[in-house]
Write a protein that holds these residues in place. Sequence first.
Motif, PDB file in Angstrom:
ATOM      1  N   LEU A   1      84.429  25.203  55.267  1.00 33.72           N
ATOM      2  CA  LEU A   1      84.224  23.974  54.506  1.00 33.72           C
ATOM      3  C   LEU A   1      83.544  24.253  53.173  1.00 33.72           C
ATOM      4  O   LEU A   1      83.934  23.698  52.138  1.00 33.72           O
ATOM      5  CB  LEU A   1      83.415  22.978  55.329  1.00 33.72           C
ATOM      6  CG  LEU A   1      83.144  21.630  54.680  1.00 33.72           C
ATOM      7  CD1 LEU A   1      84.457  20.894  54.455  1.00 33.72           C
ATOM      8  CD2 LEU A   1      82.209  20.798  55.540  1.00 33.72           C
ATOM      9  N   VAL A   2      82.558  25.145  53.183  1.00 30.37           N
ATOM     10  CA  VAL A   2      81.871  25.506  51.935  1.00 30.37           C
ATOM     11  C   VAL A   2      82.849  26.166  50.968  1.00 30.37           C
ATOM     12  O   VAL A   2      82.852  25.879  49.768  1.00 30.37           O
ATOM     13  CB  VAL A   2      80.668  26.434  52.235  1.00 30.37           C
ATOM     14  CG1 VAL A   2      80.125  27.053  50.966  1.00 30.37           C
ATOM     15  CG2 VAL A   2      79.585  25.672  52.965  1.00 30.37           C
ATOM     16  N   GLN A   3      83.716  27.032  51.479  1.00 32.98           N
ATOM     17  CA  GLN A   3      84.697  27.702  50.619  1.00 32.98           C
ATOM     18  C   GLN A   3      85.684  26.709  50.024  1.00 32.98           C
ATOM     19  O   GLN A   3      86.029  26.795  48.837  1.00 32.98           O
ATOM     20  CB  GLN A   3      85.435  28.762  51.425  1.00 32.98           C
ATOM     21  CG  GLN A   3      86.389  29.569  50.589  1.00 32.98           C
ATOM     22  CD  GLN A   3      87.075  30.659  51.385  1.00 32.98           C
ATOM     23  OE1 GLN A   3      86.897  30.770  52.583  1.00 32.98           O
ATOM     24  NE2 GLN A   3      87.875  31.470  50.700  1.00 32.98           N
ATOM     25  N   VAL A   4      86.145  25.752  50.812  1.00 34.13           N
ATOM     26  CA  VAL A   4      87.077  24.743  50.307  1.00 34.13           C
ATOM     27  C   VAL A   4      86.410  23.882  49.238  1.00 34.13           C
ATOM     28  O   VAL A   4      87.003  23.601  48.193  1.00 34.13           O
ATOM     29  CB  VAL A   4      87.619  23.886  51.471  1.00 34.13           C
ATOM     30  CG1 VAL A   4      88.352  22.668  50.957  1.00 34.13           C
ATOM     31  CG2 VAL A   4      88.524  24.706  52.359  1.00 34.13           C
ATOM     32  N   VAL A   5      85.180  23.480  49.481  1.00 35.84           N
ATOM     33  CA  VAL A   5      84.467  22.649  48.498  1.00 35.84           C
ATOM     34  C   VAL A   5      84.231  23.432  47.217  1.00 35.84           C
ATOM     35  O   VAL A   5      84.414  22.900  46.111  1.00 35.84           O
ATOM     36  CB  VAL A   5      83.145  22.122  49.110  1.00 35.84           C
ATOM     37  CG1 VAL A   5      82.261  21.496  48.051  1.00 35.84           C
ATOM     38  CG2 VAL A   5      83.427  21.138  50.222  1.00 35.84           C
ATOM     39  N   LEU A   6      83.831  24.698  47.333  1.00 34.74           N
ATOM     40  CA  LEU A   6      83.625  25.520  46.134  1.00 34.74           C
ATOM     41  C   LEU A   6      84.932  25.721  45.362  1.00 34.74           C
ATOM     42  O   LEU A   6      84.950  25.631  44.131  1.00 34.74           O
ATOM     43  CB  LEU A   6      83.030  26.874  46.513  1.00 34.74           C
ATOM     44  CG  LEU A   6      81.527  26.914  46.731  1.00 34.74           C
ATOM     45  CD1 LEU A   6      81.100  28.283  47.229  1.00 34.74           C
ATOM     46  CD2 LEU A   6      80.790  26.568  45.463  1.00 34.74           C
ATOM     47  N   ALA A   7      86.016  25.984  46.059  1.00 28.54           N
ATOM     48  CA  ALA A   7      87.300  26.188  45.378  1.00 28.54           C
ATOM     49  C   ALA A   7      87.741  24.921  44.657  1.00 28.54           C
ATOM     50  O   ALA A   7      88.194  24.966  43.507  1.00 28.54           O
ATOM     51  CB  ALA A   7      88.360  26.627  46.385  1.00 28.54           C
ATOM     52  N   ALA A   8      87.613  23.774  45.324  1.00 24.94           N
ATOM     53  CA  ALA A   8      87.989  22.511  44.685  1.00 24.94           C
ATOM     54  C   ALA A   8      87.081  22.204  43.506  1.00 24.94           C
ATOM     55  O   ALA A   8      87.541  21.739  42.448  1.00 24.94           O
ATOM     56  CB  ALA A   8      87.948  21.379  45.706  1.00 24.94           C
ATOM     57  N   GLY A   9      85.792  22.470  43.643  1.00 31.82           N
ATOM     58  CA  GLY A   9      84.855  22.212  42.554  1.00 31.82           C
ATOM     59  C   GLY A   9      85.109  23.090  41.344  1.00 31.82           C
ATOM     60  O   GLY A   9      85.119  22.618  40.206  1.00 31.82           O
ATOM     61  N   ILE A  10      85.319  24.383  41.576  1.00 33.94           N
ATOM     62  CA  ILE A  10      85.577  25.298  40.461  1.00 33.94           C
ATOM     63  C   ILE A  10      86.890  24.941  39.776  1.00 33.94           C
ATOM     64  O   ILE A  10      86.986  24.956  38.541  1.00 33.94           O
ATOM     65  CB  ILE A  10      85.578  26.754  40.957  1.00 33.94           C
ATOM     66  CG1 ILE A  10      84.157  27.173  41.340  1.00 33.94           C
ATOM     67  CG2 ILE A  10      86.151  27.696  39.920  1.00 33.94           C
ATOM     68  CD1 ILE A  10      84.064  28.515  42.024  1.00 33.94           C
ATOM     69  N   THR A  11      87.900  24.583  40.556  1.00 35.84           N
ATOM     70  CA  THR A  11      89.179  24.180  39.977  1.00 35.84           C
ATOM     71  C   THR A  11      89.015  22.949  39.101  1.00 35.84           C
ATOM     72  O   THR A  11      89.535  22.885  37.979  1.00 35.84           O
ATOM     73  CB  THR A  11      90.200  23.904  41.095  1.00 35.84           C
ATOM     74  OG1 THR A  11      90.328  25.074  41.894  1.00 35.84           O
ATOM     75  CG2 THR A  11      91.543  23.514  40.523  1.00 35.84           C
ATOM     76  N   THR A  12      88.283  21.972  39.592  1.00 38.99           N
ATOM     77  CA  THR A  12      88.060  20.741  38.825  1.00 38.99           C
ATOM     78  C   THR A  12      87.300  21.025  37.542  1.00 38.99           C
ATOM     79  O   THR A  12      87.643  20.491  36.473  1.00 38.99           O
ATOM     80  CB  THR A  12      87.301  19.717  39.686  1.00 38.99           C
ATOM     81  OG1 THR A  12      88.030  19.503  40.897  1.00 38.99           O
ATOM     82  CG2 THR A  12      87.124  18.404  38.962  1.00 38.99           C
ATOM     83  N   VAL A  13      86.268  21.867  37.623  1.00 41.15           N
ATOM     84  CA  VAL A  13      85.470  22.182  36.430  1.00 41.15           C
ATOM     85  C   VAL A  13      86.314  22.920  35.394  1.00 41.15           C
ATOM     86  O   VAL A  13      86.250  22.613  34.196  1.00 41.15           O
ATOM     87  CB  VAL A  13      84.224  23.008  36.826  1.00 41.15           C
ATOM     88  CG1 VAL A  13      83.554  23.614  35.605  1.00 41.15           C
ATOM     89  CG2 VAL A  13      83.233  22.140  37.580  1.00 41.15           C
ATOM     90  N   VAL A  14      87.126  23.876  35.811  1.00 43.60           N
ATOM     91  CA  VAL A  14      87.936  24.637  34.857  1.00 43.60           C
ATOM     92  C   VAL A  14      88.974  23.746  34.184  1.00 43.60           C
ATOM     93  O   VAL A  14      89.175  23.803  32.965  1.00 43.60           O
ATOM     94  CB  VAL A  14      88.605  25.839  35.567  1.00 43.60           C
ATOM     95  CG1 VAL A  14      89.675  26.461  34.699  1.00 43.60           C
ATOM     96  CG2 VAL A  14      87.574  26.863  35.945  1.00 43.60           C
ATOM     97  N   ILE A  15      89.639  22.892  34.962  1.00 48.29           N
ATOM     98  CA  ILE A  15      90.645  22.003  34.370  1.00 48.29           C
ATOM     99  C   ILE A  15      89.993  20.996  33.433  1.00 48.29           C
ATOM    100  O   ILE A  15      90.502  20.732  32.330  1.00 48.29           O
ATOM    101  CB  ILE A  15      91.458  21.304  35.478  1.00 48.29           C
ATOM    102  CG1 ILE A  15      92.352  22.325  36.173  1.00 48.29           C
ATOM    103  CG2 ILE A  15      92.300  20.165  34.905  1.00 48.29           C
ATOM    104  CD1 ILE A  15      93.097  21.788  37.372  1.00 48.29           C
TER     105      ILE A  15
END
Length: 124
Positions: free
Chosen positions: A10-24
């Motif tokens: 769950l932590v990995q999924v949240v981090l991946a989604a967060g980093i993706t959102t920040v980069v976009i």
Amino acid sequence: MSYAAYLPFLVQVVLAAGITTVVIAASQFLGQRALHTKIKDAAYECGILSDGSTHTRFSVKFYVTAMLFILFDIEVVFLIPWTFVYRDFLANHIAILSPMLFFLFVLVLGLFYEVKKGALEWEK
């Protein structure tokens, strides 16, 4: 069943989604803005106008070669996991060598058939 075991996932999924959102979002807000013109929005073709039809037909041999590549790519997909579990099966006295050798024999037989039929020859 403990949900604590799923916490790292769950932590990995949240981090991946967060980093993706920040980069976009950063590229959208901080990126350079260019004026859209007809010339800038046109496809770049090295400055040469295209001749003839843009939808050319490919030879059937191209597709046969692509299917053969996929076939032998799938062979690797079966062989890699087999190599990882071979020692475990050997320790438990389960024979998995003969089915894999039969699988490879069928693939090599198919390869010889394709070579004999000339499916790998481009110029004929």
